[in-house]
Design a protein around this motif. Structure first.
Motif, PDB file in Angstrom:
ATOM      1  N   THR A  25      43.877 -57.396 -51.716  1.00 51.92           N
ATOM      2  CA  THR A  25      42.544 -56.394 -52.262  1.00 51.92           C
ATOM      3  C   THR A  25      41.595 -55.840 -52.813  1.00 51.92           C
ATOM      4  O   THR A  25      41.044 -55.463 -51.702  1.00 51.92           O
ATOM      5  CB  THR A  25      44.039 -55.037 -53.033  1.00 51.92           C
ATOM      6  N   ASP A  26      41.433 -56.740 -53.730  1.00 48.11           N
ATOM      7  CA  ASP A  26      39.955 -56.814 -54.219  1.00 48.11           C
ATOM      8  C   ASP A  26      39.282 -57.729 -52.996  1.00 48.11           C
ATOM      9  O   ASP A  26      38.188 -57.173 -53.247  1.00 48.11           O
ATOM     10  CB  ASP A  26      39.991 -57.412 -55.716  1.00 48.11           C
ATOM     11  N   GLY A  27      39.460 -58.723 -52.344  1.00 52.20           N
ATOM     12  CA  GLY A  27      38.749 -58.944 -51.703  1.00 52.20           C
ATOM     13  C   GLY A  27      38.727 -58.462 -50.521  1.00 52.20           C
ATOM     14  O   GLY A  27      37.169 -58.682 -50.317  1.00 52.20           O
ATOM     15  N   VAL A  28      39.643 -57.874 -50.215  1.00 50.27           N
ATOM     16  CA  VAL A  28      39.435 -56.980 -48.231  1.00 50.27           C
ATOM     17  C   VAL A  28      38.574 -55.627 -48.783  1.00 50.27           C
ATOM     18  O   VAL A  28      37.772 -54.996 -48.560  1.00 50.27           O
ATOM     19  CB  VAL A  28      40.441 -56.421 -48.341  1.00 50.27           C
ATOM     20  N   ILE A  29      38.731 -55.145 -50.192  1.00 52.03           N
ATOM     21  CA  ILE A  29      37.733 -53.876 -50.670  1.00 52.03           C
ATOM     22  C   ILE A  29      36.520 -54.382 -50.702  1.00 52.03           C
ATOM     23  O   ILE A  29      34.954 -53.812 -50.016  1.00 52.03           O
ATOM     24  CB  ILE A  29      38.436 -53.728 -51.712  1.00 52.03           C
ATOM     25  N   ASP A  30      35.300 -55.591 -51.632  1.00 56.53           N
ATOM     26  CA  ASP A  30      34.634 -56.112 -51.379  1.00 56.53           C
ATOM     27  C   ASP A  30      33.876 -56.144 -49.628  1.00 56.53           C
ATOM     28  O   ASP A  30      32.702 -55.528 -49.726  1.00 56.53           O
ATOM     29  CB  ASP A  30      34.716 -57.767 -52.024  1.00 56.53           C
ATOM     30  N   LEU A  31      34.633 -56.649 -48.758  1.00 57.98           N
ATOM     31  CA  LEU A  31      34.243 -57.273 -48.174  1.00 57.98           C
ATOM     32  C   LEU A  31      33.980 -55.463 -47.373  1.00 57.98           C
ATOM     33  O   LEU A  31      33.180 -55.540 -46.345  1.00 57.98           O
ATOM     34  CB  LEU A  31      35.652 -58.014 -47.136  1.00 57.98           C
ATOM     35  N   ASN A  32      35.261 -54.924 -47.329  1.00 59.96           N
ATOM     36  CA  ASN A  32      34.678 -53.790 -46.626  1.00 59.96           C
ATOM     37  C   ASN A  32      33.187 -52.687 -46.726  1.00 59.96           C
ATOM     38  O   ASN A  32      32.506 -51.979 -46.440  1.00 59.96           O
ATOM     39  CB  ASN A  32      35.815 -52.365 -47.033  1.00 59.96           C
ATOM     40  N   GLY A  71      41.096 -64.209 -41.299  1.00 67.58           N
ATOM     41  CA  GLY A  71      41.874 -64.622 -40.160  1.00 67.58           C
ATOM     42  C   GLY A  71      42.652 -62.615 -39.668  1.00 67.58           C
ATOM     43  O   GLY A  71      44.176 -62.680 -39.560  1.00 67.58           O
ATOM     44  N   TYR A  72      42.130 -61.908 -39.774  1.00 69.40           N
ATOM     45  CA  TYR A  72      42.444 -60.069 -40.561  1.00 69.40           C
ATOM     46  C   TYR A  72      43.225 -59.981 -38.152  1.00 69.40           C
ATOM     47  O   TYR A  72      42.401 -60.007 -37.628  1.00 69.40           O
ATOM     48  CB  TYR A  72      41.396 -59.755 -40.711  1.00 69.40           C
ATOM     49  N   ALA A  73      44.217 -59.424 -38.680  1.00 67.85           N
ATOM     50  CA  ALA A  73      44.945 -59.541 -37.146  1.00 67.85           C
ATOM     51  C   ALA A  73      44.054 -58.363 -36.507  1.00 67.85           C
ATOM     52  O   ALA A  73      44.179 -58.266 -35.254  1.00 67.85           O
ATOM     53  CB  ALA A  73      46.165 -58.694 -37.542  1.00 67.85           C
ATOM     54  N   ASN A  74      43.330 -57.011 -37.090  1.00 68.07           N
ATOM     55  CA  ASN A  74      43.335 -55.585 -36.394  1.00 68.07           C
ATOM     56  C   ASN A  74      41.570 -56.095 -36.021  1.00 68.07           C
ATOM     57  O   ASN A  74      40.976 -55.010 -35.935  1.00 68.07           O
ATOM     58  CB  ASN A  74      43.065 -54.822 -36.820  1.00 68.07           C
ATOM     59  N   LEU A  75      41.055 -56.985 -35.884  1.00 68.63           N
ATOM     60  CA  LEU A  75      39.823 -57.769 -35.655  1.00 68.63           C
ATOM     61  C   LEU A  75      39.414 -57.068 -33.870  1.00 68.63           C
ATOM     62  O   LEU A  75      37.914 -56.649 -34.562  1.00 68.63           O
ATOM     63  CB  LEU A  75      39.492 -59.042 -36.043  1.00 68.63           C
ATOM     64  N   ASP A  76      39.830 -57.102 -33.273  1.00 67.24           N
ATOM     65  CA  ASP A  76      39.061 -56.077 -32.126  1.00 67.24           C
ATOM     66  C   ASP A  76      39.488 -54.769 -32.724  1.00 67.24           C
ATOM     67  O   ASP A  76      37.754 -53.860 -32.145  1.00 67.24           O
ATOM     68  CB  ASP A  76      40.188 -56.721 -31.028  1.00 67.24           C
ATOM     69  N   TYR A  77      40.024 -53.876 -33.137  1.00 63.65           N
ATOM     70  CA  TYR A  77      40.000 -52.913 -33.384  1.00 63.65           C
ATOM     71  C   TYR A  77      39.305 -51.992 -34.351  1.00 63.65           C
ATOM     72  O   TYR A  77      38.334 -51.538 -34.303  1.00 63.65           O
ATOM     73  CB  TYR A  77      40.823 -52.333 -34.064  1.00 63.65           C
ATOM     74  N   ARG A  78      39.113 -53.054 -35.086  1.00 60.08           N
ATOM     75  CA  ARG A  78      37.558 -52.772 -36.568  1.00 60.08           C
ATOM     76  C   ARG A  78      36.326 -53.648 -35.235  1.00 60.08           C
ATOM     77  O   ARG A  78      35.390 -52.340 -35.780  1.00 60.08           O
ATOM     78  CB  ARG A  78      38.345 -53.876 -37.614  1.00 60.08           C
ATOM     79  N   VAL A  79      36.087 -54.008 -34.648  1.00 61.23           N
ATOM     80  CA  VAL A  79      34.618 -54.536 -34.664  1.00 61.23           C
ATOM     81  C   VAL A  79      34.492 -53.236 -33.736  1.00 61.23           C
ATOM     82  O   VAL A  79      32.722 -52.227 -33.615  1.00 61.23           O
ATOM     83  CB  VAL A  79      34.801 -56.094 -33.825  1.00 61.23           C
ATOM     84  N   ALA A  80      34.925 -53.527 -32.608  1.00 61.97           N
ATOM     85  CA  ALA A  80      34.917 -51.563 -31.860  1.00 61.97           C
ATOM     86  C   ALA A  80      34.757 -50.329 -32.120  1.00 61.97           C
ATOM     87  O   ALA A  80      33.621 -49.445 -32.110  1.00 61.97           O
ATOM     88  CB  ALA A  80      36.265 -52.174 -30.790  1.00 61.97           C
ATOM     89  N   GLU A  81      35.482 -50.203 -33.558  1.00 61.62           N
ATOM     90  CA  GLU A  81      35.049 -48.818 -34.424  1.00 61.62           C
ATOM     91  C   GLU A  81      34.014 -49.198 -35.025  1.00 61.62           C
ATOM     92  O   GLU A  81      32.737 -48.251 -34.760  1.00 61.62           O
ATOM     93  CB  GLU A  81      36.078 -49.914 -35.080  1.00 61.62           C
ATOM     94  N   LEU A  82      33.198 -50.628 -35.664  1.00 63.74           N
ATOM     95  CA  LEU A  82      32.083 -50.812 -36.130  1.00 63.74           C
ATOM     96  C   LEU A  82      30.978 -50.778 -34.799  1.00 63.74           C
ATOM     97  O   LEU A  82      29.573 -49.746 -35.573  1.00 63.74           O
ATOM     98  CB  LEU A  82      31.780 -51.915 -36.809  1.00 63.74           C
ATOM     99  N   ASP A  83      31.293 -51.509 -33.943  1.00 63.58           N
ATOM    100  CA  ASP A  83      29.908 -50.698 -32.632  1.00 63.58           C
ATOM    101  C   ASP A  83      30.177 -49.993 -32.652  1.00 63.58           C
ATOM    102  O   ASP A  83      28.964 -49.327 -31.623  1.00 63.58           O
ATOM    103  CB  ASP A  83      30.883 -51.657 -31.617  1.00 63.58           C
ATOM    104  N   THR A  84      30.751 -48.884 -32.738  1.00 63.99           N
ATOM    105  CA  THR A  84      30.804 -47.352 -32.280  1.00 63.99           C
ATOM    106  C   THR A  84      30.110 -47.030 -32.981  1.00 63.99           C
ATOM    107  O   THR A  84      28.831 -46.077 -32.697  1.00 63.99           O
ATOM    108  CB  THR A  84      31.966 -46.967 -32.066  1.00 63.99           C
TER     109      THR A  84
END
Length: 98
Positions: A25-32, A71-84
Motif C-alpha cells: 500500500t505504501d508503495g502504491v501511494i508513493d507511485l501515485n 504488474g498493475y492490472a488496470n494499466l490500460d485504464y490508468r494510462v488512458a486517464e493520465l493521457d486525458t
C-alpha cells in the motif's frame, strides 16, 4: 499440534500478511504521488520541443513503465486517464498562448 500452536501460527501469518499489505500500500501511494507530480509538470514547463520531449519521456518512465513493470492490472485504464489529463493541461496552455 495443540490449539495454542495453531493459534500462534495463525497470528504470525496474519501479522506477516498485514505487513506485506502495508508495504504494498505504501508503495502504491508513493507511485501515485510520483505520477501526479509528473502529470502536473506540463502546466509549467517551458514552450520548447526539448522540454516537451523530456516531459513525455519522464512521464513514460516514471508512470507507464513503472506501472507496467509492477504488474498493475488496470494499466490500460490508468494510462488512458493520465493521457486525458495531460492532454487537457496542454490544451489549456495552448488556449492561453493563442
Amino acid at each position: 499440534m495443540s490449539a495454542d500452536g495453531r493459534d500462534t501460527r495463525r497470528i504470525q501469518f496474519v501479522r506477516e500478511l498485514a505487513s506485506a499489505v502495508s508495504d504494498e500500500t505504501d508503495g502504491v501511494i508513493d507511485l501515485n504521488k510520483d505520477i501526479l507530480r509528473a502529470v502536473d509538470v506540463p502546466a509549467t514547463c517551458s514552450y520548447t520541443a526539448e522540454a516537451f520531449t523530456e516531459l513525455l519521456a519522464t512521464y513514460r518512465l516514471q508512470c507507464i513503465d513503472r506501472l507496467s513493470l509492477e504488474g498493475y492490472a488496470n494499466l490500460d485504464y490508468r494510462v488512458a486517464e493520465l493521457d486525458t489529463k495531460i492532454e487537457g493541461i496542454l490544451l489549456q496552455r495552448l488556449k492561453h498562448v493563442i
